[in-house]
Scaffold this active site. Structure first.
Site, PDB file in Angstrom:
ATOM      1  N   SER A 196       0.834  -1.204   0.000  1.00  0.00           N
ATOM      2  CA  SER A 196       0.000   0.000   0.000  1.00  0.00           C
ATOM      3  C   SER A 196       0.879   1.269   0.000  1.00  0.00           C
ATOM      4  O   SER A 196       1.639   1.462  -0.934  1.00  0.00           O
ATOM      5  CB  SER A 196      -0.954  -0.080   1.198  1.00  0.00           C
ATOM      6  OG  SER A 196      -1.929   0.913   1.129  1.00  0.00           O
ATOM      7  N   HIS A 250      -8.308  -4.553  -0.745  1.00  0.00           N
ATOM      8  CA  HIS A 250      -6.980  -3.974  -0.507  1.00  0.00           C
ATOM      9  C   HIS A 250      -6.118  -4.832   0.425  1.00  0.00           C
ATOM     10  O   HIS A 250      -4.927  -4.591   0.558  1.00  0.00           O
ATOM     11  CB  HIS A 250      -7.166  -2.568   0.081  1.00  0.00           C
ATOM     12  CG  HIS A 250      -5.953  -1.708  -0.015  1.00  0.00           C
ATOM     13  ND1 HIS A 250      -5.371  -1.359  -1.223  1.00  0.00           N
ATOM     14  CD2 HIS A 250      -5.195  -1.107   0.944  1.00  0.00           C
ATOM     15  CE1 HIS A 250      -4.321  -0.582  -0.991  1.00  0.00           C
ATOM     16  NE2 HIS A 250      -4.189  -0.417   0.309  1.00  0.00           N
ATOM     17  N   ASP A 293     -10.331  -3.905  -5.208  1.00  0.00           N
ATOM     18  CA  ASP A 293      -9.624  -3.014  -4.281  1.00  0.00           C
ATOM     19  C   ASP A 293     -10.218  -1.607  -4.377  1.00  0.00           C
ATOM     20  O   ASP A 293     -10.104  -0.958  -5.422  1.00  0.00           O
ATOM     21  CB  ASP A 293      -8.133  -3.020  -4.659  1.00  0.00           C
ATOM     22  CG  ASP A 293      -7.274  -2.300  -3.632  1.00  0.00           C
ATOM     23  OD1 ASP A 293      -7.792  -1.397  -2.955  1.00  0.00           O
ATOM     24  OD2 ASP A 293      -6.087  -2.647  -3.522  1.00  0.00           O
TER      25      ASP A 293
HETATM   26  C1  MLT Z   1      -1.443   6.003  -0.199  1.00  0.00           C
HETATM   27  O1  MLT Z   1      -1.772   7.042   0.336  1.00  0.00           O
HETATM   28  O2  MLT Z   1      -0.275   5.676  -0.357  1.00  0.00           O
HETATM   29  C2  MLT Z   1      -2.542   5.135  -0.684  1.00  0.00           C
HETATM   30  O3  MLT Z   1      -3.745   5.801  -0.575  1.00  0.00           O
HETATM   31  C3  MLT Z   1      -2.577   3.855   0.044  1.00  0.00           C
HETATM   32  C4  MLT Z   1      -2.805   4.057   1.499  1.00  0.00           C
HETATM   33  O4  MLT Z   1      -1.854   4.207   2.222  1.00  0.00           O
HETATM   34  O5  MLT Z   1      -3.959   4.066   1.938  1.00  0.00           O
END
Ligand code: MLT
Length: 201
Positions: A101, A182, A151
């Site tokens: 992520s 996700h 996701d």
């Molecule tokens: C981010 O901000 O890198 C993406 O939205 C993934 C997350 O951290 O939620």
């Protein structure tokens, strides 16, 4: 940066672990153990806080990155890896990123900004970090993208676009699809392990 370093066996690569929003440097340790129990581990905590949750760079809203901060933090992390390689005496040219992520997004940003920054990268649920930049040559770098068909944070299009951009610039990209959202599942980690063994063992 706050981090954990664990020395592995001689001649093995170093896995750079980058957690998701709200995580810590401990989160991905079990994944590294699955991927390659003999590797060195450098696991880093993001030093940007969003309501107390560690991240690797600021964002303006969910999925909307603060580009200026992204560029700054990408450079900071690159410097940190170089310093750590001197401090712990691991080979800077043998670093394989594993990010989830937000951690996958800063790993992607490193690939977008610097040539030969990683020997390979496992990106779990990444997005396209920037759309307005000419990438350095990727020189055949193997990249694994794990993506979820449902996701809500990272759409299918993000994964398809990221694959396309990296491939066009010379990376060897493998996309693994899950029918999930996700979350990072065991089947996705095992697919990453199989890919890792094909490329690095
Ligand atoms: C981010 O901000 O890198 C993406 O939205 C993934 C997350 O951290 O939620």
């Amino acid at each position: 940066m706050k981090h954990i370093y664990q020395e592995g066996l001689s001649g093995y690569p170093t896995l750079l672990l980058l957690h998701g929003t709200g995580g810590t440097e401990r989160d991905l340790l079990p994944i590294a153990e699955t991927i390659d129990p003999n590797a060195n581990i450098l696991s880093v905590r993001g030093n940007v806080l969003e309501n107390g949750m560690p991240r690797f760079f600021k964002r303006l809203a969910e999925g909307v990155f603060d580009q200026e901060d992204l560029i700054k933090q990408t450079e900071n992390l690159r410097q940190f890896i170089a310093e750590a390689s001197e401090q712990y005496q691991f080979d800077r040219d043998q670093v394989i990123a594993i990010g989830y992520s937000n951690g996958a997004n800063i790993a992607g940003s490193l690939l977008f900004h610097y040539e030969n920054v990683f020997k390979g990268a496992i990106l779990h649920h990444p997005m396209v970090p920037r759309r307005d930049v000419i990438l350095p040559a990727q020189n055949g770098t193997p990249v694994f993208i794990g993506a979820g068909k449902n996701d809500p944070i990272c759409s299918q299009e993000e994964s398809v676009d990221l694959e396309k951009i990296l491939t066009e610039n010379g990376a060897k990209v493998k996309v693994h699809w899950e029918n999930n959202g996700h979350q990072l599942t065991q089947t996705e980690v095992l697919a990453a392990k199989e890919w890792y063994q094909e490329h690095f063992r």
